[in-house]
Design an enzyme around this catalytic site. Structure first.
Site, PDB file in Angstrom:
ATOM      1  N   SER A   7       0.843  -1.144   0.090  1.00  0.00           N
ATOM      2  CA  SER A   7       0.016  -0.010  -0.231  1.00  0.00           C
ATOM      3  C   SER A   7       0.883   1.197  -0.086  1.00  0.00           C
ATOM      4  O   SER A   7       1.978   1.189   0.686  1.00  0.00           O
ATOM      5  CB  SER A   7      -0.804  -0.055   1.333  1.00  0.00           C
ATOM      6  OG  SER A   7      -1.661   1.185   1.289  1.00  0.00           O
ATOM      7  N   TYR A  66      -1.653  -0.675  10.295  1.00  0.00           N
ATOM      8  CA  TYR A  66      -1.789  -0.992   8.943  1.00  0.00           C
ATOM      9  C   TYR A  66      -0.475  -0.466   8.266  1.00  0.00           C
ATOM     10  O   TYR A  66       0.168  -1.394   7.362  1.00  0.00           O
ATOM     11  CB  TYR A  66      -3.027  -0.692   8.435  1.00  0.00           C
ATOM     12  CG  TYR A  66      -3.286  -0.726   7.058  1.00  0.00           C
ATOM     13  CD1 TYR A  66      -3.606  -1.998   6.666  1.00  0.00           C
ATOM     14  CD2 TYR A  66      -3.089   0.133   6.176  1.00  0.00           C
ATOM     15  CE1 TYR A  66      -3.847  -2.172   5.131  1.00  0.00           C
ATOM     16  CE2 TYR A  66      -3.451  -0.195   4.667  1.00  0.00           C
ATOM     17  CZ  TYR A  66      -3.580  -1.225   4.274  1.00  0.00           C
ATOM     18  OH  TYR A  66      -3.841  -1.454   3.064  1.00  0.00           O
TER      19      TYR A  66
HETATM   20  P1  NAP Z   1     -11.554  -6.411   0.194  1.00  0.00           P
HETATM   21  O1  NAP Z   1     -12.459  -6.081  -1.030  1.00  0.00           O
HETATM   22  O2  NAP Z   1     -11.927  -6.212   1.606  1.00  0.00           O
HETATM   23  O3  NAP Z   1     -10.831  -8.031   0.077  1.00  0.00           O
HETATM   24  C1  NAP Z   1     -10.138  -8.481   0.888  1.00  0.00           C
HETATM   25  C2  NAP Z   1     -10.036 -10.020   0.588  1.00  0.00           C
HETATM   26  O4  NAP Z   1      -8.990 -10.412   1.543  1.00  0.00           O
HETATM   27  C3  NAP Z   1     -11.221 -10.882   0.600  1.00  0.00           C
HETATM   28  O5  NAP Z   1     -11.484 -11.869  -0.364  1.00  0.00           O
HETATM   29  C4  NAP Z   1     -11.088 -11.719   1.941  1.00  0.00           C
HETATM   30  O6  NAP Z   1     -11.724 -12.741   1.822  1.00  0.00           O
HETATM   31  C5  NAP Z   1      -9.549 -11.710   2.140  1.00  0.00           C
HETATM   32  N1  NAP Z   1      -9.122 -11.888   3.427  1.00  0.00           N
HETATM   33  C6  NAP Z   1      -9.284 -11.159   4.360  1.00  0.00           C
HETATM   34  N2  NAP Z   1      -8.348 -11.676   5.273  1.00  0.00           N
HETATM   35  C7  NAP Z   1      -7.820 -12.985   5.142  1.00  0.00           C
HETATM   36  C8  NAP Z   1      -7.424 -14.036   5.536  1.00  0.00           C
HETATM   37  N3  NAP Z   1      -6.966 -14.159   6.855  1.00  0.00           N
HETATM   38  N4  NAP Z   1      -6.845 -15.325   4.958  1.00  0.00           N
HETATM   39  C9  NAP Z   1      -7.497 -15.326   3.624  1.00  0.00           C
HETATM   40  N5  NAP Z   1      -8.100 -14.283   3.007  1.00  0.00           N
HETATM   41  C10 NAP Z   1      -8.526 -13.285   3.688  1.00  0.00           C
HETATM   42  O7  NAP Z   1      -9.979  -5.526  -0.077  1.00  0.00           O
HETATM   43  P2  NAP Z   1      -9.252  -4.904  -1.266  1.00  0.00           P
HETATM   44  O8  NAP Z   1      -9.283  -3.685  -1.116  1.00  0.00           O
HETATM   45  O9  NAP Z   1      -9.326  -5.750  -2.312  1.00  0.00           O
HETATM   46  O10 NAP Z   1      -7.619  -5.313  -0.854  1.00  0.00           O
HETATM   47  C11 NAP Z   1      -6.924  -6.210  -0.927  1.00  0.00           C
HETATM   48  C12 NAP Z   1      -5.311  -5.972  -0.710  1.00  0.00           C
HETATM   49  O11 NAP Z   1      -5.235  -4.409  -1.366  1.00  0.00           O
HETATM   50  C13 NAP Z   1      -5.307  -5.812   0.612  1.00  0.00           C
HETATM   51  O12 NAP Z   1      -3.736  -6.410   1.061  1.00  0.00           O
HETATM   52  C14 NAP Z   1      -5.241  -4.454   1.125  1.00  0.00           C
HETATM   53  O13 NAP Z   1      -4.415  -4.197   2.363  1.00  0.00           O
HETATM   54  C15 NAP Z   1      -4.470  -3.742  -0.196  1.00  0.00           C
HETATM   55  N6  NAP Z   1      -4.950  -2.209  -0.190  1.00  0.00           N
HETATM   56  C16 NAP Z   1      -6.117  -1.999  -0.481  1.00  0.00           C
HETATM   57  C17 NAP Z   1      -6.393  -0.645  -0.800  1.00  0.00           C
HETATM   58  C18 NAP Z   1      -7.644  -0.105  -1.107  1.00  0.00           C
HETATM   59  O14 NAP Z   1      -7.977   1.048  -0.982  1.00  0.00           O
HETATM   60  N7  NAP Z   1      -8.749  -0.865  -1.266  1.00  0.00           N
HETATM   61  C19 NAP Z   1      -5.244   0.129  -0.824  1.00  0.00           C
HETATM   62  C20 NAP Z   1      -4.019  -0.128  -0.685  1.00  0.00           C
HETATM   63  C21 NAP Z   1      -3.763  -1.603  -0.392  1.00  0.00           C
HETATM   64  P3  NAP Z   1     -13.347 -12.966   2.434  1.00  0.00           P
HETATM   65  O15 NAP Z   1     -14.406 -12.075   1.368  1.00  0.00           O
HETATM   66  O16 NAP Z   1     -13.700 -14.249   2.661  1.00  0.00           O
HETATM   67  O17 NAP Z   1     -13.646 -11.929   3.746  1.00  0.00           O
END
Ligand code: NAP
Length: 248
Positions: free
Chosen positions: A143, A157
């Protein structure tokens, strides 16, 4: 490289968008997720519609026994893994460090730091030429928070993603001579359900005025960079980072 990809946290958001691109690129796909069976099944249906062979595997990436089971399922149902996207991650409610519990800190570090390390370990046991593998590629989803620090919101985080960046640098050098590349992407504010976890589902649209490009990003825009780094097109890239923060 073997054409099997494991994408952790692929039931929603950036992981799901990555699964769709992987399907278009002809990969056999493991859609890992933590709890949301229905969401994982929806992504499975979408990638199969694109003609891809795929499975869903429910496993908590922060628990090694579950990671071992995940890799065994992939071995037997898809074949030897050639690519791993360490995308699963979590975040806590917006707060200052003096309000954060030990439970929250340990859960976050286990999911965001130990989880990717465990998945990398079991991927390398299959990919690395040191272990008889045919090479591979690992992409960690970090991130921009890793270099901004996220004061007054979630320094825990941001620090977890800083650790993931350092892991990326070190592991890239550790396995560079074993046929495995390790890179990372650093997204900024992306439109996903992730922000509901921090207590503000509308966070991205509210913060758009603070983003130099004036808009939040889409999961597919991050997925493009992930799949480029995974692919042989990035054959001379390891230990590198692509920022997708709209100028942040
Ligand atoms: P999201 O829509 O909340 O999706 C998160 C995913 O991770 C879901 O599939 C969830 O499964 C899974 N998950 C969570 N904890 C887990 C665990 N312990 N074991 C296996 N799977 C797990 O999040 P996203 O925004 O796509 O984020 C994905 C990545 O991008 C993360 O690492 C996040 O830190 C990073 N990121 C996101 C943003 C942003 O603005 N969105 C910015 C920077 C970085 P379930 O559906 O079963 O809960």
């Amino acid at each position: 490289m073997d054409n099997v990809i494991i994408i952790t946290g692929a039931s929603r958001g950036i992981g799901a968008a990555t699964a769709l691109l992987a399907a278009q690129a002809g990969y056999r796909i493991c859609i890992n997720y933590h709890a949301d069976d229905a969401a994982a099944q929806r992504v499975l249906g979408q990638v199969r519609e694109l003609g891809a062979e795929a499975i869903t595997v429910r496993a908590d990436v922060s628990v090694e026994d579950e990671v071992i089971q995940l890799f065994h399922r992939v071995d037997s149902e898809l074949g030897r893994v050639g690519a791993l996207v360490n995308n699963a991650g979590t975040i806590g409610q917006k707060s200052r460090i003096d309000e954060m519990s030990e439970f929250r800190l340990l859960k976050l570090m286990k999911t965001n730091v130990v989880g990717p390390m465990l998945c990398a370990k079991h991927a390398l046991l299959r990919m690395s030429t040191r272990h008889g593998g045919g090479g591979g590629s690992i992409v960690n989803v970090s991130s921009v928070a890793a270099r901004l620090g996220s004061p007054n919101e979630y320094v825990d985080y941001a620090a977890s993603k800083g650790a993931l960046d350092t892991f990326t640098l070190g592991l890239a050098k550790e396995v560079a001579g074993e046929g495995v590349r390790v890179n990372a992407v650093r997204p900024g504010y992306i439109y996903t359900d992730f922000h509901a976890l921090s207590g503000d589902p509308d966070r991205v649209s509210k913060l758009e005025p603070s983003i130099p490009m004036g808009r939040g990003g889409q999961p597919a825009e991050v997925a493009e960079a992930i799949m480029w780094l995974v692919s042989d097109k990035a054959s001379y890239s390891t230990g590198s980072f692509i920022d997708l923060g709209g100028g942040r």
